[in-house]
Design a protein around this motif. Sequence first.
Motif, PDB file in Angstrom:
ATOM      1  N   VAL A  61       8.678  53.448  -7.904  1.00 26.05           N
ATOM      2  CA  VAL A  61       8.014  53.098  -6.648  1.00 26.05           C
ATOM      3  C   VAL A  61       8.199  54.231  -5.639  1.00 26.05           C
ATOM      4  O   VAL A  61       7.248  54.648  -4.971  1.00 26.05           O
ATOM      5  N   TYR A  62       9.414  54.758  -5.541  1.00 22.84           N
ATOM      6  CA  TYR A  62       9.710  55.843  -4.597  1.00 22.84           C
ATOM      7  C   TYR A  62       8.811  57.055  -4.873  1.00 22.84           C
ATOM      8  O   TYR A  62       8.190  57.597  -3.962  1.00 22.84           O
ATOM      9  N   SER A  63       8.736  57.471  -6.126  1.00 15.58           N
ATOM     10  CA  SER A  63       7.916  58.640  -6.475  1.00 15.58           C
ATOM     11  C   SER A  63       6.444  58.402  -6.165  1.00 15.58           C
ATOM     12  O   SER A  63       5.742  59.304  -5.702  1.00 15.58           O
ATOM     13  N   TYR A  64       5.981  57.204  -6.409  1.00 11.22           N
ATOM     14  CA  TYR A  64       4.590  56.856  -6.132  1.00 11.22           C
ATOM     15  C   TYR A  64       4.302  56.930  -4.631  1.00 11.22           C
ATOM     16  O   TYR A  64       3.301  57.513  -4.215  1.00 11.22           O
ATOM     17  N   ILE A  65       5.182  56.347  -3.838  1.00  6.99           N
ATOM     18  CA  ILE A  65       4.999  56.349  -2.383  1.00  6.99           C
ATOM     19  C   ILE A  65       5.005  57.781  -1.849  1.00  6.99           C
ATOM     20  O   ILE A  65       4.144  58.166  -1.053  1.00  6.99           O
ATOM     21  N   ILE A  66       5.959  58.591  -2.306  1.00  8.86           N
ATOM     22  CA  ILE A  66       6.044  59.992  -1.863  1.00  8.86           C
ATOM     23  C   ILE A  66       4.776  60.740  -2.254  1.00  8.86           C
ATOM     24  O   ILE A  66       4.203  61.488  -1.454  1.00  8.86           O
ATOM     25  N   SER A  67       4.313  60.546  -3.473  1.00 10.38           N
ATOM     26  CA  SER A  67       3.106  61.220  -3.945  1.00 10.38           C
ATOM     27  C   SER A  67       1.899  60.875  -3.083  1.00 10.38           C
ATOM     28  O   SER A  67       1.125  61.753  -2.680  1.00 10.38           O
ATOM     29  N   LYS A  68       1.731  59.614  -2.782  1.00 11.77           N
ATOM     30  CA  LYS A  68       0.600  59.182  -1.939  1.00 11.77           C
ATOM     31  C   LYS A  68       0.714  59.756  -0.530  1.00 11.77           C
ATOM     32  O   LYS A  68      -0.284  60.186   0.058  1.00 11.77           O
ATOM     33  N   ARG A  69       1.919  59.781   0.020  1.00  9.38           N
ATOM     34  CA  ARG A  69       2.106  60.354   1.357  1.00  9.38           C
ATOM     35  C   ARG A  69       1.777  61.842   1.370  1.00  9.38           C
ATOM     36  O   ARG A  69       1.167  62.352   2.310  1.00  9.38           O
TER      37      ARG A  69
ATOM     38  N   SER B  41      14.137  41.342  -6.573  1.00  7.29           N
ATOM     39  CA  SER B  41      15.113  42.413  -6.351  1.00  7.29           C
ATOM     40  C   SER B  41      14.447  43.787  -6.500  1.00  7.29           C
ATOM     41  O   SER B  41      13.511  43.949  -7.288  1.00  7.29           O
ATOM     42  N   PRO B  42      14.945  44.765  -5.752  1.00  7.44           N
ATOM     43  CA  PRO B  42      14.386  46.124  -5.844  1.00  7.44           C
ATOM     44  C   PRO B  42      14.431  46.687  -7.271  1.00  7.44           C
ATOM     45  O   PRO B  42      13.480  47.333  -7.716  1.00  7.44           O
ATOM     46  N   SER B  43      15.509  46.421  -7.991  1.00 10.03           N
ATOM     47  CA  SER B  43      15.609  46.960  -9.352  1.00 10.03           C
ATOM     48  C   SER B  43      14.565  46.329 -10.272  1.00 10.03           C
ATOM     49  O   SER B  43      13.993  47.005 -11.134  1.00 10.03           O
ATOM     50  N   GLN B  44      14.299  45.041 -10.095  1.00 12.01           N
ATOM     51  CA  GLN B  44      13.285  44.364 -10.905  1.00 12.01           C
ATOM     52  C   GLN B  44      11.891  44.911 -10.586  1.00 12.01           C
ATOM     53  O   GLN B  44      11.091  45.159 -11.487  1.00 12.01           O
ATOM     54  N   ILE B  45      11.598  45.104  -9.303  1.00 13.82           N
ATOM     55  CA  ILE B  45      10.303  45.677  -8.915  1.00 13.82           C
ATOM     56  C   ILE B  45      10.143  47.067  -9.504  1.00 13.82           C
ATOM     57  O   ILE B  45       9.098  47.399 -10.068  1.00 13.82           O
ATOM     58  N   ASN B  46      11.171  47.872  -9.392  1.00 16.99           N
ATOM     59  CA  ASN B  46      11.104  49.240  -9.905  1.00 16.99           C
ATOM     60  C   ASN B  46      10.903  49.242 -11.420  1.00 16.99           C
ATOM     61  O   ASN B  46      10.134  50.048 -11.950  1.00 16.99           O
TER      62      ASN B  46
ATOM     63  N   LEU C 238      10.655  50.499  -0.966  1.00 12.37           N
ATOM     64  CA  LEU C 238      11.022  49.550  -2.013  1.00 12.37           C
ATOM     65  C   LEU C 238      11.695  48.332  -1.409  1.00 12.37           C
ATOM     66  O   LEU C 238      11.444  47.200  -1.817  1.00 12.37           O
ATOM     67  N   SER C 239      12.492  48.547  -0.396  1.00 12.21           N
ATOM     68  CA  SER C 239      13.183  47.453   0.279  1.00 12.21           C
ATOM     69  C   SER C 239      12.199  46.492   0.948  1.00 12.21           C
ATOM     70  O   SER C 239      12.336  45.274   0.829  1.00 12.21           O
ATOM     71  N   SER C 240      11.202  47.033   1.632  1.00 11.66           N
ATOM     72  CA  SER C 240      10.219  46.165   2.295  1.00 11.66           C
ATOM     73  C   SER C 240       9.371  45.406   1.277  1.00 11.66           C
ATOM     74  O   SER C 240       9.026  44.241   1.491  1.00 11.66           O
ATOM     75  N   ILE C 241       9.045  46.052   0.171  1.00 13.00           N
ATOM     76  CA  ILE C 241       8.295  45.377  -0.889  1.00 13.00           C
ATOM     77  C   ILE C 241       9.134  44.260  -1.488  1.00 13.00           C
ATOM     78  O   ILE C 241       8.652  43.151  -1.713  1.00 13.00           O
TER      79      ILE C 241
END
Length: 90
Positions: free
Chosen positions: A30-38, A14-19, A4-7
């Motif tokens: 975003v975190y859950s999505y990234i973990i799921s894909k990994r 801001s990370p909160s706005q992206i999320n 999320l930080s790199s995005i």
Amino acid sequence: DISLSSISDTLHISPSQINRIFKKLTGTSVYSYIISKRLIVAQELIAKGENATTASQNCGFHDYSSFYRLYKKHFGTAPTDAKKKIYNVK
């Protein structure tokens, strides 16, 4: 390595706005999505014969115990059982 930080840095939002936007559009963070894909990629690697430890490292997990716990929660089985489950091997 995506986070999320790199995005946030790339988009200058801001990370909160992206999320907030991501969750509104997808229903997940975003975190859950990234973990799921990994985890999905790791499962595919394990099914192709790669050992679970190497697959977890190749998918961005730095701690096998965390990977194991997340994998089991997501798929309902241990990573070492993935090949058996996918191919119905006994």
